[in-house]
Design an enzyme around this catalytic site. Sequence first.
Site, PDB file in Angstrom:
ATOM      1  N   HIS A  98       0.786  -1.207  -0.159  1.00 43.38           N
ATOM      2  CA  HIS A  98      -0.220   0.143  -0.282  1.00 43.38           C
ATOM      3  C   HIS A  98       0.490   1.031  -0.016  1.00 43.38           C
ATOM      4  CE1 HIS A  98      -3.383   2.429   0.454  1.00 43.38           C
ATOM      5  NE2 HIS A  98      -2.725   3.279   1.407  1.00 43.38           N
ATOM      6  N   ASP A 177     -14.814   3.239   7.349  1.00 40.49           N
ATOM      7  CA  ASP A 177     -13.726   4.580   6.648  1.00 40.49           C
ATOM      8  C   ASP A 177     -14.124   5.325   6.122  1.00 40.49           C
ATOM      9  OD1 ASP A 177     -10.366   5.681   6.738  1.00 40.49           O
ATOM     10  OD2 ASP A 177     -11.534   4.142   4.755  1.00 40.49           O
ATOM     11  N   ARG A 184     -14.172  13.322   6.435  1.00 42.16           N
ATOM     12  CA  ARG A 184     -12.356  14.115   7.241  1.00 42.16           C
ATOM     13  C   ARG A 184     -11.895  14.910   5.886  1.00 42.16           C
ATOM     14  NH1 ARG A 184      -9.065   9.256   7.150  1.00 42.16           N
ATOM     15  NH2 ARG A 184      -7.121  10.648   7.686  1.00 42.16           N
ATOM     16  N   SER A 199      -7.098   4.480   8.866  1.00 41.10           N
ATOM     17  CA  SER A 199      -8.206   4.162   7.389  1.00 41.10           C
ATOM     18  C   SER A 199      -7.231   3.328   6.911  1.00 41.10           C
ATOM     19  CB  SER A 199      -7.886   6.185   6.969  1.00 41.10           C
ATOM     20  OG  SER A 199      -8.365   5.409   5.547  1.00 41.10           O
ATOM     21  N   LYS A 203      -8.452  -1.080   5.796  1.00 36.62           N
ATOM     22  CA  LYS A 203      -8.311  -1.956   4.614  1.00 36.62           C
ATOM     23  C   LYS A 203      -8.135  -3.272   4.871  1.00 36.62           C
ATOM     24  CE  LYS A 203      -8.920   1.912   3.178  1.00 36.62           C
ATOM     25  NZ  LYS A 203      -8.878   3.536   2.909  1.00 36.62           N
TER      26      LYS A 203
HETATM   27  N1  URA Z   1      -5.413   6.956   1.991  1.00 41.08           N
HETATM   28  C1  URA Z   1      -6.553   6.508   3.153  1.00 41.08           C
HETATM   29  O1  URA Z   1      -6.721   5.347   2.255  1.00 41.08           O
HETATM   30  N2  URA Z   1      -6.967   6.813   4.202  1.00 41.08           N
HETATM   31  C2  URA Z   1      -6.174   7.695   4.291  1.00 41.08           C
HETATM   32  O2  URA Z   1      -6.325   8.566   5.773  1.00 41.08           O
HETATM   33  C3  URA Z   1      -4.977   8.045   4.002  1.00 41.08           C
HETATM   34  C4  URA Z   1      -4.183   7.877   2.699  1.00 41.08           C
END
Ligand code: URA
Length: 440
Positions: A98, A177, A184, A199, A203
């Site tokens: 990621h 999220d 946000r 966040s 995932k």
């Molecule tokens: N990527 C995400 O999935 N969440 C965040 O808060 C920032 C970047």
Amino acid sequence: MSSKRYDGPSFDAVDIIGIKRDKGTLSGEQIRWTIDAYTRGAIAEEQMAALNMAILLNGMNRAEIAQWTAAMIASGDTLDFSGLRNAAGASMPTTDKHSTGGVGDKITLPLAPLVAVFGAAVPQLSGRGLGHTGGTLDKLEAIPGWRANLSNEQMMRQLSEVGAVICAAGAGLAPADKKLYALRDVTGTVEAIPLIASSIMSKKIAEGTGALVLDVKVGSGAFMKSVDMARELAETMVALGKDAGVNTVALLTDMSTPLGLSAGNAIEVQESVEVLAGGGPPDVVELSVKLAQEMLEASGIRGADPAAALKDGRAMDVWRRMIAAQGGDPDVALPVARESEVVYAPADGVLVGLDALSVGVAAWRLGAGRARKEDVVQAGAGVRLHAKPGALVRAGEPLMTLLTDTPEKFDRAKEALADAVTIAPVGSRPASKLIIDRIS
Ligand code: URA
């Protein structure tokens, strides 16, 4: 697939906000109730916005971040790849990468097939771009016919038959999220380390990968502008991953200048294919190989040589099968922008700075990105770079080519690039290095 509902005691949202406003600590039950109530619509958006701001200003301790992450995972489905087998019936370790997001960051495209060459399964659930950072799905959708949406069964079959899949995360994965991130985004609370870490990790843990490599970007084109902040984010995410049983490591990598020589959609696919053909820009190759080594090691596969698999066509073979399995034709010509305009070097010397944020905003304004979720991106739009920091340039030499279908966008793109280029006297050197640190 499974999901869990919170069935403990209820609290008052105003009391919860007050605890964080006064620098207190939330209990596990208070956090579980908050995330569950917000996901169900029982906490108002303005209350959650106030709580997010209190968290941004006053922080959370590690236990609170872990409980917040666990509650976000429990808000939706989780996937389970433990029974995954390849065509020969052998079990396959899962490993994922990621990136926290950057400009020209097409690494997922060559990386997923490259890692699959060595027998790992790579379930790369990806997103679309919002703002100046590009989205992996937008890039791949430049390939005519390619489909981002797969059912869980299709994803499992492709992982078992091809080894790699890049697709959209289903709506059921960490729905808390999805709601929180949208809030946000419009309340100035994206840049809170506890909220970013929870966040991303909610995932990734819900996705069920066995190993995870985080590419935490640092610099003007990234969320984290300083190495210290990026290190804190990386350490928080590595701890969350390990506590959840995911073998997690992080690299801190430079995002002060774009990765590679392209920022856009079709042009980034084209550059990725060059890397898979054994060529491509050195920084994209270096990061792809390093991340592949980390992903393979984290999933227990030793002795692999990813650089060789780029040179000898094995990674390209997996790429072709991965694209075809999702309806794309790997041989089709990619879309090309109708209009182009060249930006020239203003002076002689060494290019010591080419600002990532400026190039990202220019590509976005040319049509490669979207300002609102419902906007349609232009497949051919973007910025092609002709020189990278460290290059000797001469006044009047082409530095970049701007690409779009809508030429009225050139002026705003050039405004974004007004201070993007720094040229210093011959003998100067750019400051940045690509791989800054490793956190495990
Ligand atoms: N990527 C995400 O999935 N969440 C965040 O808060 C920032 C970047």
